[in-house]
Design an enzyme around this catalytic site. Structure first.
Site, PDB file in Angstrom:
ATOM      1  CD  GLU A   1       5.813 -31.379   7.202  1.00  0.00           C
ATOM      2  OE1 GLU A   1       5.928 -31.422   8.017  1.00  0.00           O
ATOM      3  OE2 GLU A   1       6.659 -30.614   6.769  1.00  0.00           O
TER       4      GLU A   1
ATOM      5  CG  HIS B   1       8.647 -29.562   2.247  1.00  0.00           C
ATOM      6  ND1 HIS B   1       8.243 -28.616   2.399  1.00  0.00           N
ATOM      7  CD2 HIS B   1       7.492 -30.485   3.685  1.00  0.00           C
ATOM      8  CE1 HIS B   1       6.889 -28.738   3.734  1.00  0.00           C
ATOM      9  NE2 HIS B   1       6.888 -29.619   4.342  1.00  0.00           N
TER      10      HIS B   1
ATOM     11  CG  ASP C   1       7.960 -24.537   5.104  1.00  0.00           C
ATOM     12  OD1 ASP C   1       7.812 -24.444   3.398  1.00  0.00           O
ATOM     13  OD2 ASP C   1       8.586 -25.844   5.090  1.00  0.00           O
ATOM     14  CB  SER C   2       3.531 -25.079   5.463  1.00  0.00           C
ATOM     15  OG  SER C   2       4.370 -26.220   4.264  1.00  0.00           O
TER      16      SER C   2
ATOM     17  CB  CYS D   1       7.448 -21.829   2.028  1.00  0.00           C
ATOM     18  SG  CYS D   1       5.574 -21.930   1.742  1.00  0.00           S
TER      19      CYS D   1
ATOM     20  CB  CYS E   1       8.108 -27.335  -3.419  1.00  0.00           C
ATOM     21  SG  CYS E   1       7.241 -28.512  -1.331  1.00  0.00           S
TER      22      CYS E   1
HETATM   23  N1  DGL Z   1       8.000 -26.145   1.560  1.00  0.00           N
HETATM   24  C1  DGL Z   1       6.580 -25.268   0.799  1.00  0.00           C
HETATM   25  C2  DGL Z   1       7.016 -25.111  -0.592  1.00  0.00           C
HETATM   26  O1  DGL Z   1       8.105 -24.576  -1.067  1.00  0.00           O
HETATM   27  C3  DGL Z   1       5.698 -26.328   1.130  1.00  0.00           C
HETATM   28  C4  DGL Z   1       3.678 -26.292   1.463  1.00  0.00           C
HETATM   29  C5  DGL Z   1       2.724 -27.050   1.649  1.00  0.00           C
HETATM   30  O2  DGL Z   1       3.162 -26.742   2.396  1.00  0.00           O
HETATM   31  O3  DGL Z   1       2.304 -27.535   0.522  1.00  0.00           O
HETATM   32  O4  DGL Z   1       6.480 -24.362  -0.992  1.00  0.00           O
END
Ligand code: DGL
Length: 265
Positions: free
Chosen positions: A152, A186, A10-11, A73, A184
């Site tokens: 984050e 997050h 993931d990011s 992600c 997403c």
């Molecule tokens: N968790 C990522 C997603 O599902 C977030 C991406 C981001 O860092 O913008 O899209």
């Protein structure tokens, strides 16, 4: 049987919502997780950058000898999942198709909302996948660029989160959607606030959690489950930013102590 770990990318910390569901549904599996918090959010970046960063995460996981990779992600799934899936010999799963199918299953009035990062929404991939499967569905998409930075920074319960979620989701009021895809990984960390804002009559779909069913199907199909209870599991979590910040969010979310190491890619 295959005792190698499953890799998650993931990011940042968002993929932990997918990991939590894996730990619940498949507690015998071992995990290697890489979150690129130093370069999050990915959502506002160009396709080329997202592609380059995601490949770096994939290479990192391959060096850890994973038996399967889960793109935890949506943004990376939207941009580069098909390409990585074609290139690798191990199974590679994304979160968008499972989320799209679950939304179709859940809706009663055929009106589905989708929220995601700027790239996921701009790619229009949820609408494409949902209407490919069921053309009668109406999809309303909304980009929520402020959600990932909130999560984050560990800001998931306070008044700032409530204000941001309330303001961002205002366009859905009166839209008639009965199902909302959290597009997403997050966003499930903000779930109680999102649910409060859209109302309890709207069913929330957690695309990451939905993909664990597919992980289970593939493990069974290829007969690559981890042996049960044979070894003590040693999950490994890596981040490109502060290990302390990652650990704090992860331990609170997962409800258990974990080991985190900071790495450069
Ligand atoms: N968790 C990522 C997603 O599902 C977030 C991406 C981001 O860092 O913008 O899209």
């Amino acid at each position: 049987m295959d005792n190698r770990p499953i890799g998650f990318l993931d990011s940042g910390v968002g993929g932990l919502t997918v990991v939590k569901e894996l730990m619940r549904q498949l507690p015998h599996e071992e995990i290697v997780y890489i979150g690129d918090s130093a370069r999050a959010p990915y959502g506002p970046r160009s396709r080329e950058q997202i592609r380059e960063f995601t490949w770096e995460l994939v290479q990192f996981l391959l060096k850890k000898e994973v038996k399967m990779i889960v793109f935890a992600c949506n943004t990376a799934t939207a941009v580069v999942w098909e390409e990585v899936k074609e290139a690798l010999e191990i199974p590679v799963l994304g979160v968008i198709l499972p989320g799209a199918s679950a939304a179709i299953q859940a809706t009663k009035n055929g009106r589905i909302g989708v929220i995601g990062t700027p790239m996921t929404i701009q790619s229009d991939i949820y609408r494409e996948k949902i209407t490919n499967l069921a053309p009668q569905m109406v999809v309303e998409s909304l980009s929520c660029p402020r959600f990932v930075p909130l999560v984050e920074s560990g800001e998931i319960k306070g008044s700032l989160s409530k204000k941001v979620v309330y303001e961002t989701l205002a366009p859905f009021s009166g839209s008639g959607i009965d199902t909302l895809v959290l597009g997403c990984t997050h966003y499930p960390l903000l779930r109680p606030i999102i649910q409060h804002v859209v109302g309890k009559e709207v069913t929330l779909i957690d695309s990451g959690a939905e993909c664990i069913r597919d992980v289970s199907v593939l493990l069974n199909y290829f007969e690559i489950n981890h042996e049960r209870g044979k070894f003590p599991l040693k999950h490994r979590f890596y981040t490109t930013a502060s290990a302390n910040q990652f650990q704090k969010i992860a331990e609170e979310w997962l409800g258990q102590a974990i080991q985190v190491e900071q790495v450069t890619l």
